[in-house]
Design an enzyme around this catalytic site. Structure first.
Site, mmCIF file in Angstrom:
data_model
loop_
_atom_site.group_PDB
_atom_site.id
_atom_site.type_symbol
_atom_site.label_atom_id
_atom_site.label_comp_id
_atom_site.label_asym_id
_atom_site.label_seq_id
_atom_site.Cartn_x
_atom_site.Cartn_y
_atom_site.Cartn_z
ATOM 1 N N ASP A 298 0.689 -1.048 0.128
ATOM 2 C CA ASP A 298 -0.114 -0.019 0.008
ATOM 3 C C ASP A 298 0.952 1.264 0.068
ATOM 4 O O ASP A 298 1.785 1.403 0.938
ATOM 5 C CB ASP A 298 -0.672 -0.214 1.039
ATOM 6 C CG ASP A 298 -2.126 0.947 1.214
ATOM 7 O OD1 ASP A 298 -2.179 1.599 0.397
ATOM 8 O OD2 ASP A 298 -2.903 0.887 2.076
ATOM 9 N N ASP A 358 -10.489 4.087 -1.853
ATOM 10 C CA ASP A 358 -11.269 2.926 -0.927
ATOM 11 C C ASP A 358 -12.512 2.859 -1.113
ATOM 12 O O ASP A 358 -13.515 3.639 -1.167
ATOM 13 C CB ASP A 358 -10.990 2.943 0.567
ATOM 14 C CG ASP A 358 -9.588 2.885 0.924
ATOM 15 O OD1 ASP A 358 -8.521 2.615 -0.128
ATOM 16 O OD2 ASP A 358 -9.336 3.018 2.101
HETATM 17 C C1 GLA Z 1 -5.457 1.880 2.592
HETATM 18 C C2 GLA Z 1 -6.240 0.997 1.561
HETATM 19 C C3 GLA Z 1 -7.047 0.055 2.287
HETATM 20 C C4 GLA Z 1 -6.330 -0.519 3.637
HETATM 21 C C5 GLA Z 1 -5.982 0.574 4.607
HETATM 22 C C6 GLA Z 1 -5.306 0.397 5.591
HETATM 23 O O1 GLA Z 1 -6.776 3.096 2.816
HETATM 24 O O2 GLA Z 1 -6.668 1.536 0.630
HETATM 25 O O3 GLA Z 1 -7.552 -0.846 1.375
HETATM 26 O O4 GLA Z 1 -5.524 -1.527 3.461
HETATM 27 O O5 GLA Z 1 -5.466 1.523 3.801
HETATM 28 O O6 GLA Z 1 -4.737 1.247 6.428
#
Ligand code: GLA
Length: 533
Positions: A298, A358
Site C-alpha cells: 500500500d 477505497d
Molecule cells: C488504505 C487501503 C485500504 C486499507 C487501509 C489500511 O486505505 O486502500 O484498502 O489497506 O489503507 O490502512
C-alpha cells in the site's frame, strides 16, 4: 489516462473495532501539495532545517509537533502537526499517523484555540499551548468520539528518512500466479484494526465450513495493523495481536488455504504501522519464512518520499524482492488507481493493482468504484488484474439486491473476489451471494477477459463479458431505485443470432430462449445476470 485519486468519499464508518478507539484510516491521495514554507517543517534529508516551536513568540505554536496514540496492541502511532503562524494567519500540515501530508490553509481561531480539521479523515483538532507542549482536543468518528491528547515538540527521528534512489526500471518476468482473479478474504473492510490471530484462525475455519473454500475462496489476508516494529537486526516483528505468524500460517495452510499479509513501500502504512521502506528484501524473506502467500503493498507514506513518477520503480523493488525470496507470493498493489498503474503493473511484478480509492459499504461508493471500470478492460489478463477494491457484501450497508449487483459487477469485471465481511457470522443471504458458483464461474473464466458496458440508458446498464468457448455473460444493471421492465432485442445485447441456451445465474434456472430477445424485470438497484451460449 489518469486514475481517480484516493479519498473521494466520506470517511468509513463500518469498523466494528471493539477494543480500539481510532477511526479507520482513509485511502490516501499522494496528490496533496504542501504549501510553500511548510514543507521544510516536515522534511529533513532535503536539507531543510527542522523548525522547533519558538517559545518567545506568542502563542508559540509555530513548529512541528508529535501527537502520540498508544494502542492496545503495544504500538504507538505518531501524528505530526506542523504549524506556521504568520501575523494573524496560521497554516498547518497534518500527517495523520505519519501516513500522508495534508495541508490545511487558514486555520481558524475560536475562543483563543486553533481549530482545524482533515475532512477526508473526519478528524477535527482544537489546539492550545500547554507549557512546552500542545493541548489537543481531537474529535473523530463524525464527532462521536473526542479524546484529549498532548503533542510534544517533534525531534529529528520523527521526521522522514531520505528517499532511496529508485532502481533502474526493468521488466520482471511473470510469476505464474493468479491465472484467474484471486479469491479470498481480507480483514480490512469489516475488522479494521480489530483483526488479530484469533479472527484470522476463525475466519479460516469459517471459510471452509461455510462452503466458501469449496466455491473457490483461498486467500485469508491480514490487512494493516499487524505490525509492531523492527528488532535489532531490522527484522519486522508483529504486534501483540499476532503472537506467532509462522504458527498462524501453518494453521491456515492445514485447512487447504493460503495466508496473505500487508505492508507499504513507505516508512509507515496508511494506519501508521511499520512499513517496508529500506527493508524490502528482508521483509520478503521474512514473509517466505513465515509461509506467506500474498502481499498487499500500500503506497501510503511512500507519497511523502516519492513523486508519482516513481511508483513503478518503487513497486518493482518489492516485486523483485518477492521473486527472489524462494516462495511464490501473489503481489497486490494498492495505489488507489494512481500513475496509470495498469500500463506498468505487470512489468513491476504485480498480479493485481487497485484502480480506485477505497470502497465503502454503500451503494454510491460501490457504484463509483465498479461502474467506472469498463475503460480499463483491456489491461486485465490471466496473471494480472484490475482491482476495484475488496467486497463489502454482507457488511450491512446495502440491501441484498444491491449486494447481488456488487457481486455481479465484480464478476463481470474479472475483479479479485476478496470477501470483506465477518465470515464467522454470515446471514444466509450473504453466504448465498458469496458462494454463487455460477456467478463465480463468470469471474473465474479461464479466458480472463474483463467485461465492459455495451449500453447505458435511463439508469439501465448492459454489460457483456466474453467467456471461453464462445459463450458470454450478460448483465442488465438497474441503477434506478425503482424496478424497471426491460425488453431487449438480441442485437442490442451484442448477440448476433438467437442463442441456443440462456441461463439466469441468480435464479439458477434456464430461461426459455426467445428468438427476438430477452424481456424481464430488474428490481431497483438490482441485476439480471445471464449466461448466453
Ligand atoms: C488504505 C487501503 C485500504 C486499507 C487501509 C489500511 O486505505 O486502500 O484498502 O489497506 O489503507 O490502512
Amino acid at each position: 489516462m489518469e486514475g481517480p485519486a484516493g479519498p473521494q468519499q466520506a470517511p468509513q464508518m463500518n469498523t466494528p473495532a471493539p477494543t480500539e478507539t481510532s477511526p479507520k484510516p482513509r485511502a490516501l491521495s499522494p496528490g496533496w501539495r504542501i504549501p510553500a514554507g511548510l514543507a521544510g517543517l516536515l522534511m529533513i534529508g532535503a536539507g531543510a532545517a527542522l523548525a522547533l516551536p519558538d517559545p518567545a513568540r506568542a502563542p508559540g505554536l509555530s513548529g512541528t509537533w508529535r501527537m502520540d496514540e498508544p494502542k492496545d496492541s503495544g504500538v504507538v502511532l505518531h501524528t505530526l502537526i506542523a504549524l506556521r503562524q504568520d501575523g494573524a494567519r496560521t497554516d498547518a500540515v497534518v500527517v495523520p499517523n505519519g501516513a500522508v501530508e495534508i495541508p490545511i490553509r487558514d486555520v481558524r481561531t475560536d475562543n483563543g484555540d486553533l481549530v482545524f480539521g482533515i475532512a477526508d479523515w473526519g478528524w477535527n483538532f482544537r489546539v492550545r499551548p500547554d507549557g512546552a507542549n500542545l493541548h489537543i482536543l481531537l474529535s473523530y468518528d463524525r464527532g462521536r468520539t473526542e479524546v484529549v491528547r498532548t503533542a510534544v515538540p517533534a525531534t529529528a527521528s520523527d521526521l522522514l528518512p531520505a528517499a532511496m534512489p529508485p532502481p533502474a526500471l526493468r521488466e520482471l518476468p511473470a510469476n505464474g500466479l493468479a491465472m484467474t482473479p484471486p479469491m479470498g478474504w481480507n480483514s480490512w473492510n469489516h475488522f479494521g484494526e480489530a483483526v488479530d490471530d484469533r479472527v484470522v484462525r476463525e475466519t479460516a475455519d469459517a471459510m471452509v465450513k461455510s462452503g466458501m473454500a469449496a466455491a473457490g475462496y483461498t486467500y485469508v489476508n491480514i490487512d494493516d495493523t499487524w505490525e509492531m516494529g523492527r528488532d535489532a537486526r531490522g527484522e519486522i516483528v508483529p504486534n501483540r495481536k499476532f503472537p506467532d505468524m509462522r504458527a498462524l500460517a501453518d494453521y491456515v495452510h492445514a485447512r487447504g488455504l493460503k495466508l496473505g499479509i500487508y505492508s507499504s513501500p513507505g516508512p509507515v502504512t496508511c494506519g501508521g504501522y511499520e512499513g517496508s521502506f529500506g527493508h524490502e528484501e528482508q521483509d520478503a524473506a521474512t514473509y517466505a519464512a513465515w509461509g506467506i502467500d500474498y502481499l498487499k503493498y500500500d503506497w501510503c507514506s511512500a507519497s511523502r518520499l516519492y513523486p508519482k513518477a516513481r511508483l513503478r520503480a518503487v513497486y518493482q523493488r518489492m516485486g523483485s524482492a518477492l521473486q527472489s525470496c524462494g516462495r511464490p507470493i501473489v503481489f497486490s498493489l494498492c495505489e488507489y488507481g494512481l500513475g496509470d498503474v495498469w500500463t506498468w503493473g505487470p512489468a513491476a511484478g504485480a498480479n493485481l493493482w487497485r484502480t480506485t480509492g477505497d470502497i465503502q459499504d454503500n451503494w454510491d461508493s460501490m457504484c463509483a468504484n465498479g461502474f467506472s471500470q469498463g475503460r480499463l478492460a483491456r489491461y486485465a489478463a490471466p496473471g494480472h488484474w484490475n482491482d476495484p477494491d475488496m467486497l463489502e457484501v454482507g457488511n450491512g450497508g446495502m440491501s441484498p439486491a444491491e449486494y447481488r449487483t456488487h457481486f455481479s459487477l465484480w464478476c463481470m469485471l474479472a475483479a479479485p473476489l476478496m470477501a470483506g465481511n465477518d465470515l464467522r457470522a454470515m446471514s444466509e443471504d450473504t453466504r448465498e451471494i458469496l458462494t454463487n458458483r455460477e456467478a463465480i464461474a463468470v469471474d473465474q473464466d479461464a479466458l480472463g477477459s474483463q467485461g465492459s458496458a455495451l449500453s447505458r440508458r435511463d439508469g439501465v446498464e448492459i454489460w457483456v463479458k466474453a467467456l471461453g468457448g464462445g459463450a458470454r455473460a450478460l448483465a442488465v444493471f438497474n441503477r434506478n431505485a425503482a424496478e424497471r421492465a426491460v425488453s431487449l432485442a438480441w442485437p442490442e445485447l451484442g448477440v448476433a443470432s438467437a442463442p441456443s441456451a440462456v441461463r439466469d445465474l441468480w435464479r439458477h434456472a434456464d430461461v426459455a430462449a426467445d428468438g427476438r430477445g430477452y424481456s424481464g424485470s430488474v428490481p431497483g438497484h438490482g441485476v439480471i445476470l445471464l449466461l448466453v451460449k
